[in-house]
Design a protein around this motif. Structure first.
Motif, PDB file in Angstrom:
ATOM      1  N   TYR A  88      92.216 -73.368 -58.695  1.00  0.00           N
ATOM      2  CA  TYR A  88      92.846 -74.228 -57.689  1.00  0.00           C
ATOM      3  C   TYR A  88      92.464 -75.658 -58.034  1.00  0.00           C
ATOM      4  N   GLY A  89      93.466 -76.494 -58.338  1.00  0.00           N
ATOM      5  CA  GLY A  89      93.172 -77.868 -58.772  1.00  0.00           C
ATOM      6  C   GLY A  89      92.274 -77.824 -59.993  1.00  0.00           C
ATOM      7  N   ASN A  90      91.155 -78.534 -59.901  1.00  0.00           N
ATOM      8  CA  ASN A  90      90.227 -78.624 -61.037  1.00  0.00           C
ATOM      9  C   ASN A  90      89.085 -77.601 -60.941  1.00  0.00           C
ATOM     10  N   THR A  91      89.293 -76.535 -60.166  1.00  0.00           N
ATOM     11  CA  THR A  91      88.212 -75.584 -59.883  1.00  0.00           C
ATOM     12  C   THR A  91      88.631 -74.160 -60.205  1.00  0.00           C
ATOM     13  N   HIS A  92      87.697 -73.420 -60.793  1.00  0.00           N
ATOM     14  CA  HIS A  92      87.923 -71.992 -60.998  1.00  0.00           C
ATOM     15  C   HIS A  92      87.008 -71.233 -60.026  1.00  0.00           C
ATOM     16  N   ILE A  93      87.583 -70.339 -59.261  1.00  0.00           N
ATOM     17  CA  ILE A  93      86.815 -69.584 -58.267  1.00  0.00           C
ATOM     18  C   ILE A  93      86.892 -68.106 -58.599  1.00  0.00           C
ATOM     19  N   ALA A  94      85.730 -67.495 -58.760  1.00  0.00           N
ATOM     20  CA  ALA A  94      85.688 -66.046 -59.033  1.00  0.00           C
ATOM     21  C   ALA A  94      85.038 -65.352 -57.843  1.00  0.00           C
ATOM     22  N   VAL A  95      85.661 -64.268 -57.410  1.00  0.00           N
ATOM     23  CA  VAL A  95      85.152 -63.470 -56.292  1.00  0.00           C
ATOM     24  C   VAL A  95      84.611 -62.169 -56.856  1.00  0.00           C
ATOM     25  N   MET A  96      83.353 -61.847 -56.519  1.00  0.00           N
ATOM     26  CA  MET A  96      82.728 -60.639 -57.066  1.00  0.00           C
ATOM     27  C   MET A  96      82.408 -59.644 -55.958  1.00  0.00           C
ATOM     28  N   ASN A  97      82.284 -58.394 -56.346  1.00  0.00           N
ATOM     29  CA  ASN A  97      82.047 -57.306 -55.387  1.00  0.00           C
ATOM     30  C   ASN A  97      80.608 -56.801 -55.533  1.00  0.00           C
ATOM     31  N   THR A  98      79.802 -57.023 -54.493  1.00  0.00           N
ATOM     32  CA  THR A  98      78.406 -56.562 -54.533  1.00  0.00           C
ATOM     33  C   THR A  98      78.240 -55.209 -53.818  1.00  0.00           C
ATOM     34  N   PRO A 103      86.795 -77.805 -64.884  1.00  0.00           N
ATOM     35  CA  PRO A 103      85.410 -78.296 -64.973  1.00  0.00           C
ATOM     36  C   PRO A 103      84.487 -77.741 -63.890  1.00  0.00           C
ATOM     37  N   TRP A 104      85.031 -77.412 -62.715  1.00  0.00           N
ATOM     38  CA  TRP A 104      84.190 -76.896 -61.628  1.00  0.00           C
ATOM     39  C   TRP A 104      84.271 -75.383 -61.572  1.00  0.00           C
ATOM     40  N   LYS A 105      83.112 -74.759 -61.377  1.00  0.00           N
ATOM     41  CA  LYS A 105      83.066 -73.287 -61.375  1.00  0.00           C
ATOM     42  C   LYS A 105      82.335 -72.802 -60.124  1.00  0.00           C
ATOM     43  N   ILE A 106      83.018 -71.981 -59.356  1.00  0.00           N
ATOM     44  CA  ILE A 106      82.437 -71.450 -58.116  1.00  0.00           C
ATOM     45  C   ILE A 106      82.510 -69.928 -58.156  1.00  0.00           C
ATOM     46  N   VAL A 107      81.450 -69.279 -57.676  1.00  0.00           N
ATOM     47  CA  VAL A 107      81.470 -67.822 -57.480  1.00  0.00           C
ATOM     48  C   VAL A 107      81.288 -67.561 -55.992  1.00  0.00           C
ATOM     49  N   ALA A 108      82.042 -66.614 -55.457  1.00  0.00           N
ATOM     50  CA  ALA A 108      81.867 -66.197 -54.063  1.00  0.00           C
ATOM     51  C   ALA A 108      81.524 -64.710 -54.052  1.00  0.00           C
ATOM     52  N   LEU A 109      80.510 -64.349 -53.310  1.00  0.00           N
ATOM     53  CA  LEU A 109      80.098 -62.944 -53.211  1.00  0.00           C
ATOM     54  C   LEU A 109      79.416 -62.719 -51.862  1.00  0.00           C
ATOM     55  N   HIS A 110      79.144 -61.475 -51.547  1.00  0.00           N
ATOM     56  CA  HIS A 110      78.580 -61.193 -50.220  1.00  0.00           C
ATOM     57  C   HIS A 110      77.047 -61.176 -50.233  1.00  0.00           C
ATOM     58  N   ARG A 111      76.454 -60.222 -50.947  1.00  0.00           N
ATOM     59  CA  ARG A 111      74.967 -60.124 -50.967  1.00  0.00           C
ATOM     60  C   ARG A 111      74.451 -61.053 -52.035  1.00  0.00           C
ATOM     61  N   GLY A 112      74.023 -62.222 -51.617  1.00  0.00           N
ATOM     62  CA  GLY A 112      73.684 -63.256 -52.588  1.00  0.00           C
ATOM     63  C   GLY A 112      72.297 -63.104 -53.174  1.00  0.00           C
ATOM     64  N   PRO A 113      72.133 -63.588 -54.407  1.00  0.00           N
ATOM     65  CA  PRO A 113      70.816 -63.520 -55.046  1.00  0.00           C
ATOM     66  C   PRO A 113      69.778 -64.419 -54.374  1.00  0.00           C
ATOM     67  N   TYR A 114      70.248 -65.497 -53.729  1.00  0.00           N
ATOM     68  CA  TYR A 114      69.304 -66.420 -53.089  1.00  0.00           C
ATOM     69  C   TYR A 114      69.730 -66.680 -51.646  1.00  0.00           C
ATOM     70  N   GLY A 115      69.418 -65.735 -50.774  1.00  0.00           N
ATOM     71  CA  GLY A 115      69.676 -65.895 -49.348  1.00  0.00           C
ATOM     72  C   GLY A 115      68.378 -66.211 -48.644  1.00  0.00           C
ATOM     73  N   ALA A 116      68.218 -65.644 -47.437  1.00  0.00           N
ATOM     74  CA  ALA A 116      66.976 -65.844 -46.700  1.00  0.00           C
ATOM     75  C   ALA A 116      66.485 -64.518 -46.133  1.00  0.00           C
ATOM     76  N   THR A 117      67.311 -63.875 -45.338  1.00  0.00           N
ATOM     77  CA  THR A 117      66.901 -62.639 -44.677  1.00  0.00           C
ATOM     78  C   THR A 117      66.524 -61.580 -45.714  1.00  0.00           C
ATOM     79  N   TYR A 118      67.360 -61.447 -46.720  1.00  0.00           N
ATOM     80  CA  TYR A 118      67.170 -60.396 -47.727  1.00  0.00           C
ATOM     81  C   TYR A 118      66.695 -61.002 -49.050  1.00  0.00           C
ATOM     82  N   ASN A 119      65.886 -60.218 -49.737  1.00  0.00           N
ATOM     83  CA  ASN A 119      65.436 -60.621 -51.058  1.00  0.00           C
ATOM     84  C   ASN A 119      66.188 -59.730 -52.056  1.00  0.00           C
ATOM     85  N   THR A 120      67.373 -60.175 -52.420  1.00  0.00           N
ATOM     86  CA  THR A 120      68.317 -59.293 -53.116  1.00  0.00           C
ATOM     87  C   THR A 120      68.058 -59.292 -54.621  1.00  0.00           C
ATOM     88  N   THR A 121      67.071 -58.513 -55.027  1.00  0.00           N
ATOM     89  CA  THR A 121      66.619 -58.577 -56.416  1.00  0.00           C
ATOM     90  C   THR A 121      67.620 -57.954 -57.392  1.00  0.00           C
TER      91      THR A 121
END
Ligand SMILES: [Fe+2]
Length: 412
Positions: free
Chosen positions: A255-265, A289-307
């Protein structure tokens, strides 16, 4: 005898009232009709030339159509310049009813152009909606991110409508919504999906979603294994293959100058490696030039330590130079320091990981983690507004009163 009869009648009446009250509170959906409901529009592979739709009707409707026209040339749906896209339709039986799911894809659209549309057939049509294709030379745009709208009652989903409306009020030109998962509380409960869609019915007619699959979205009957169909029946998304994760649950778009990838955790961990490989190939195909990833269970959240996710995908994000990872699941607000190989690095030299709290009714206590630059638990819904231009990406976090709570700028 007369007394027993009277008591029984009163008992039945009370039970009926209780049941209808319960139905009202939990939002038992009204029966499916020929008029399309739960209309969701999503991107196909290319937002400059295509748009995808999903909707429901009663099982009597075997054929349903998207009728559309360039807005400036629109003179009525009975005119000869109306284009039509016939849906691929199939019947599903769920916990609530039998219904038809319809999916259609509009192709070869003109870029940067506003269209009007309606959906239906001779049995009835939805109201008129609008959409705009992305400009091929777009230099700057804003999108919003809301997460974890998961609720049970109609009242729960009113919170999601409210936070979405706040975002649209502040950013009326927002191009799309990235929803980072747990759209519903129990993906096997059809009325929750119906409530999600009907709460923001008019907004969703005109706003595309890029949805991420959350653990609650794919629950099956006994709340154990993942049932991706509970997600894929609701969204018409590009069907990427060959990772072991279900098609229609991971995808990407420019979208525009951004690539967005959606991943399934959420559909097992065996596919993590192959999804990482998919991301490598996917990002390599894009020159944005811009790269974004969207996912649900993130590697760096707060409540969970998603190793598990951290181990599997952070090395890939580091290698690819992902600028921003939008996460969900943790139900609090998190902005990480810029990170590379798990260490804090200078701004612009690493990836920022964020969780936009919750767009629903569930909030978890804030847990402090070493990677957090900002952690907040305001116990109110929040959204992120991401504005991308050639030189910078500004991410602003707002609460449900539209007060700015955090802001970060990534420079290129
Ligand atoms: Fe979750």
């Amino acid at each position: 005898m007369k007394r027993i009869f009277l008591k029984t009648v009163i008992g039945i009446v009370v039970l009926c009232i209780l049941f209808s009250l319960l139905a009202c509170v939990s939002g038992a959906a009204s029966a499916q009709t020929a008029i399309p409901k739960s209309i969701i529009n999503t991107f196909g592979k290319d937002p400059t030339t295509g748009r995808c739709f999903t909707w429901n009707t009663s099982t009597a409707v075997k054929k349903s159509v998207v009728e559309y026209c360039i807005k400036d040339e629109f003179k009525g749906f009975d005119k000869s310049n109306i284009s039509r896209a016939t849906a691929r339709s199939y019947e599903v039986k769920n916990d609530l009813d039998k219904r038809m799911i319809h999916k259609a894809e509009l192709k070869n659209l003109k870029s940067g152009t506003e269209y009007v549309y309606r959906i239906g057939d001779t049995g009835g049509y939805c109201e008129k909606g609008t959409f705009k294709t992305a400009e091929s030379d777009l230099k700057s745009f804003t999108f919003i991110n809301i997460t974890d709208t998961q609720g049970v009652t109609v009242g729960d989903y009113a919170k999601w409508k409210n936070i979405l409306d706040k975002a649209l009020e502040k950013f009326p030109s927002t191009r799309f919504l990235v929803h980072t998962g747990d759209i519903v509380d129990n993906g096997d409960k059809t009325n929750q999906w119906d409530n999600f869609a009907s709460a923001a019915k008019s907004e969703l007619m005109n706003l595309p979603i890029a949805p991420v699959v959350g653990n609650h979205d794919v629950l099956n009957k006994n709340r154990t294994n993942s049932n991706a169909k509970n997600f894929t029946d609701r969204f018409n998304l590009p069907a990427e293959q060959n990772t072991g994760a279900p098609a229609g649950t991971f995808y990407s778009f420019d979208y525009g100058n951004t690539h967005i990838a959606v991943m399934n955790t959420e559909c097992g961990s065996k596919n993590f490696k192959s999804q990482g490989d998919w991301l490598r190939k996917d990002m390599a195909k894009s020159d944005k030039p811009w790269k974004i990833v969207a996912l649900h269970r993130g590697p760096y959240g707060a409540t969970y330590n998603t190793t598990d996710i951290r181990k599997a995908w952070v090395p890939v994000f580091d290698e690819l130079g992902i600028d921003l990872v939008l996460q969900g699941h943790d139900h609090n607000y998190v902005r990480s320091y810029p990170l590379k190989k798990g260490a804090v690095v200078k701004p612009g030299k690493g990836t920022i990981y964020m969780v936009g709290n919750s767009g629903g009714v569930k909030f978890y206590p804030q847990k402090s983690r070493s990677w957090q630059e900002v952690g907040l638990q305001l116990k109110t819904q929040m959204y992120l507004a991401v504005t991308v231009s050639d030189t910078e990406m500004v991410i602003n976090a707002y609460d449900s009163k539209n007060a700015l709570k955090d802001s970060v700028t990534i420079k290129k």
